[in-house]
Design a protein around this motif. Sequence first.
Motif, PDB file in Angstrom:
ATOM      1  N   ARG A 265      19.719  -4.858 -12.737  1.00 15.94           N
ATOM      2  CA  ARG A 265      20.104  -3.960 -11.658  1.00 15.94           C
ATOM      3  C   ARG A 265      18.877  -3.450 -10.889  1.00 15.94           C
ATOM      4  O   ARG A 265      18.899  -3.356  -9.646  1.00 15.94           O
ATOM      5  CB  ARG A 265      20.896  -2.782 -12.236  1.00 15.94           C
ATOM      6  N   ASP A 266      17.786  -3.136 -11.609  1.00 14.91           N
ATOM      7  CA  ASP A 266      16.556  -2.697 -10.930  1.00 14.91           C
ATOM      8  C   ASP A 266      15.980  -3.817 -10.066  1.00 14.91           C
ATOM      9  O   ASP A 266      15.462  -3.555  -8.964  1.00 14.91           O
ATOM     10  CB  ASP A 266      15.539  -2.250 -11.973  1.00 14.91           C
ATOM     11  N   ASP A 267      16.060  -5.060 -10.552  1.00 13.28           N
ATOM     12  CA  ASP A 267      15.537  -6.185  -9.763  1.00 13.28           C
ATOM     13  C   ASP A 267      16.357  -6.380  -8.487  1.00 13.28           C
ATOM     14  O   ASP A 267      15.802  -6.695  -7.423  1.00 13.28           O
ATOM     15  CB  ASP A 267      15.562  -7.466 -10.607  1.00 13.28           C
ATOM     16  N   LEU A 268      17.658  -6.189  -8.564  1.00 15.40           N
ATOM     17  CA  LEU A 268      18.488  -6.315  -7.369  1.00 15.40           C
ATOM     18  C   LEU A 268      18.104  -5.276  -6.318  1.00 15.40           C
ATOM     19  O   LEU A 268      18.011  -5.575  -5.116  1.00 15.40           O
ATOM     20  CB  LEU A 268      19.968  -6.157  -7.740  1.00 15.40           C
ATOM     21  N   ARG A 269      17.865  -4.044  -6.776  1.00 16.27           N
ATOM     22  CA  ARG A 269      17.457  -2.999  -5.830  1.00 16.27           C
ATOM     23  C   ARG A 269      16.084  -3.306  -5.241  1.00 16.27           C
ATOM     24  O   ARG A 269      15.834  -3.037  -4.055  1.00 16.27           O
ATOM     25  CB  ARG A 269      17.437  -1.648  -6.539  1.00 16.27           C
ATOM     26  N   ALA A 270      15.187  -3.852  -6.053  1.00 14.30           N
ATOM     27  CA  ALA A 270      13.851  -4.179  -5.551  1.00 14.30           C
ATOM     28  C   ALA A 270      13.918  -5.248  -4.464  1.00 14.30           C
ATOM     29  O   ALA A 270      13.175  -5.191  -3.476  1.00 14.30           O
ATOM     30  CB  ALA A 270      12.972  -4.639  -6.711  1.00 14.30           C
ATOM     31  N   ILE A 271      14.805  -6.215  -4.609  1.00 14.30           N
ATOM     32  CA  ILE A 271      14.943  -7.266  -3.589  1.00 14.30           C
ATOM     33  C   ILE A 271      15.412  -6.655  -2.278  1.00 14.30           C
ATOM     34  O   ILE A 271      14.964  -7.048  -1.190  1.00 14.30           O
ATOM     35  CB  ILE A 271      15.915  -8.351  -4.089  1.00 14.30           C
ATOM     36  N   ALA A 277      15.898  -7.463   4.306  1.00 12.19           N
ATOM     37  CA  ALA A 277      17.213  -6.879   4.057  1.00 12.19           C
ATOM     38  C   ALA A 277      17.715  -6.072   5.242  1.00 12.19           C
ATOM     39  O   ALA A 277      18.899  -5.724   5.291  1.00 12.19           O
ATOM     40  CB  ALA A 277      17.167  -5.997   2.802  1.00 12.19           C
ATOM     41  N   ARG A 278      16.833  -5.757   6.203  1.00 14.41           N
ATOM     42  CA  ARG A 278      17.296  -5.017   7.376  1.00 14.41           C
ATOM     43  C   ARG A 278      18.290  -5.822   8.204  1.00 14.41           C
ATOM     44  O   ARG A 278      19.102  -5.269   8.941  1.00 14.41           O
ATOM     45  CB  ARG A 278      16.093  -4.626   8.246  1.00 14.41           C
ATOM     46  N   ASP A 279      18.238  -7.142   8.098  1.00  8.67           N
ATOM     47  CA  ASP A 279      19.156  -7.991   8.855  1.00  8.67           C
ATOM     48  C   ASP A 279      20.523  -8.124   8.190  1.00  8.67           C
ATOM     49  O   ASP A 279      21.438  -8.699   8.777  1.00  8.67           O
ATOM     50  CB  ASP A 279      18.550  -9.386   9.046  1.00  8.67           C
ATOM     51  N   LEU A 280      20.667  -7.621   6.965  1.00 15.96           N
ATOM     52  CA  LEU A 280      21.943  -7.720   6.255  1.00 15.96           C
ATOM     53  C   LEU A 280      22.846  -6.563   6.650  1.00 15.96           C
ATOM     54  O   LEU A 280      22.378  -5.482   7.006  1.00 15.96           O
ATOM     55  CB  LEU A 280      21.712  -7.713   4.736  1.00 15.96           C
ATOM     56  N   THR A 281      24.142  -6.796   6.565  1.00 18.69           N
ATOM     57  CA  THR A 281      25.095  -5.718   6.828  1.00 18.69           C
ATOM     58  C   THR A 281      25.141  -4.764   5.632  1.00 18.69           C
ATOM     59  O   THR A 281      24.656  -5.078   4.534  1.00 18.69           O
ATOM     60  CB  THR A 281      26.500  -6.290   7.080  1.00 18.69           C
ATOM     61  N   GLN A 282      25.746  -3.611   5.866  1.00 22.33           N
ATOM     62  CA  GLN A 282      25.846  -2.637   4.790  1.00 22.33           C
ATOM     63  C   GLN A 282      26.687  -3.169   3.637  1.00 22.33           C
ATOM     64  O   GLN A 282      26.354  -2.949   2.462  1.00 22.33           O
ATOM     65  CB  GLN A 282      26.456  -1.340   5.323  1.00 22.33           C
ATOM     66  N   ASP A 283      27.753  -3.895   3.940  1.00 16.95           N
ATOM     67  CA  ASP A 283      28.595  -4.458   2.881  1.00 16.95           C
ATOM     68  C   ASP A 283      27.830  -5.509   2.078  1.00 16.95           C
ATOM     69  O   ASP A 283      27.990  -5.594   0.846  1.00 16.95           O
ATOM     70  CB  ASP A 283      29.858  -5.081   3.478  1.00 16.95           C
TER      71      ASP A 283
END
Length: 493
Positions: A265-271, A277-283
């Motif tokens: 879970r920490d690695d997912l947040r770090a990515i 990630a700014r180009d990704l949508t909120q969902d």
Amino acid sequence: MSGVPRDVARLTEAREGAALSLVRSRWAPLVLAVFRASFSQETKQVKAERLHVQVDTYLAELREHGHDVPAQEEGRALCLSWMRSQWLRRVPLDDGGEAYELTSHALAAMQMHDGLSRERALLSESRLTTILDAVHRWAVEADPDETTRVAALDAEIARLTAERDRLAGGGEVEVADDERMRGGYADLIDLLDQLPGDFRRVEEALDAIHDQMVRDFRADDRPKGEVLGEYLAASTHLASQTREGRAFQGALTVLGDEELLAAFRDDLRAIMTHPFARDLTQDERYGFVNADAVLRRGLRDVQLRQHRASQSLAEYLSGYNSLQERELTRTLRSLEQELAVWMETARARDTVPIPGMPARLDIDHVRTRFHDPEAHRPAPPLEDVSDQAPDAPTLDDVRRQGGPLLEEVRRGLDRAVADGAEGLAEAFNALPADLRRPVELYGLAYLASRGELDLDGGGGMVETIRADGSRRSFALPRIHPPAHHTGDGDDDA
């Protein structure tokens, strides 16, 4: 001999499978869009009645926007047809109702469509690196030679030590650029999207083994006591009887490691902290960061399905009457055989007349039950408890629980005036306790409105006494008698 015939048979079987039939269906976009709108990672099951209404709503919305929809079809009929196509399945709920859930075939078809519609490079550094790392790790674990294993570990330690020393010596930290991170993110999404279908296949494999064990038990001619223990023992190891179940048992070593899941879970947040990630949508960001919930939910669902399957199998085997079931099976099988013979000569609209009631037998009387002395024994006499009955209320007690006592109150007021009471409030407070109930105030208002009180109607405080002895005070309003009054209390005509 080449392997072409074998490959053709295998591919033909895959082509006729439920997943590809959904992909090739004319209504595939409609069906997949409905599935995506109705089901999600959080909503695994939808109650049957609710899904029927939702499908009707989606069809009406599509018609309004000019899209083609199945003609003369309603939500319930479509859901049943999707069940027959193995895209939906109905499962019982604890409250006695039923719910729909997607099958692994539907999840696989949705994944195919997502892969085709998602814009990404088919070949990337991230994907090749993932493949090479996985191949190297499994090659090391597959080699039983101790020297080779030690050499591989030494090489890995040396590489990591050199990188650590470089960074500790002030070396530059190499951060992946946006394009490389997008490729790695796309590969991870492909892998994560496969997890719900993998978990669902394990659940379906457990259900299939449960049904097969029930069928095998019905066909077993051995005595019930001889086979019951064997089947009950086998029901506790459902997951280990299929390839999917054994793979899931191996995955439990990872899914059961809380520290490993926390690090995941920490690695997912770090990515997601990388600028790409700014180009990704909120969902998309939310779904990626909470990917560990997919693992936990899948683990919980599989274990719950395994527990329910074992429990229901144990209950079924314990209450199963093999003799009656075999008799019913033989009867149904003979009917099926006769039906097959009749179908050889029957036409499309031929029917078989079946009487609603059996024909009358030439028997005057058939005894249905025998005399039972216990059934004709009279009931025991009732116990005499008349000595415990309370005293019956008197007529005066009943009257005092009812409405105002007009005559008694009027006479009491007259006596109070004769004794020197001034005003209506003072005269009322001089009445006996049994004539000062709160309901008597309504009687005063009635008498005063008819001009039957020869007292000053000025206001004042009166204290009433209820039947239980409790007291309550009321402010008596000023009462004005009518302008015209006759002696008998009736208004002038």
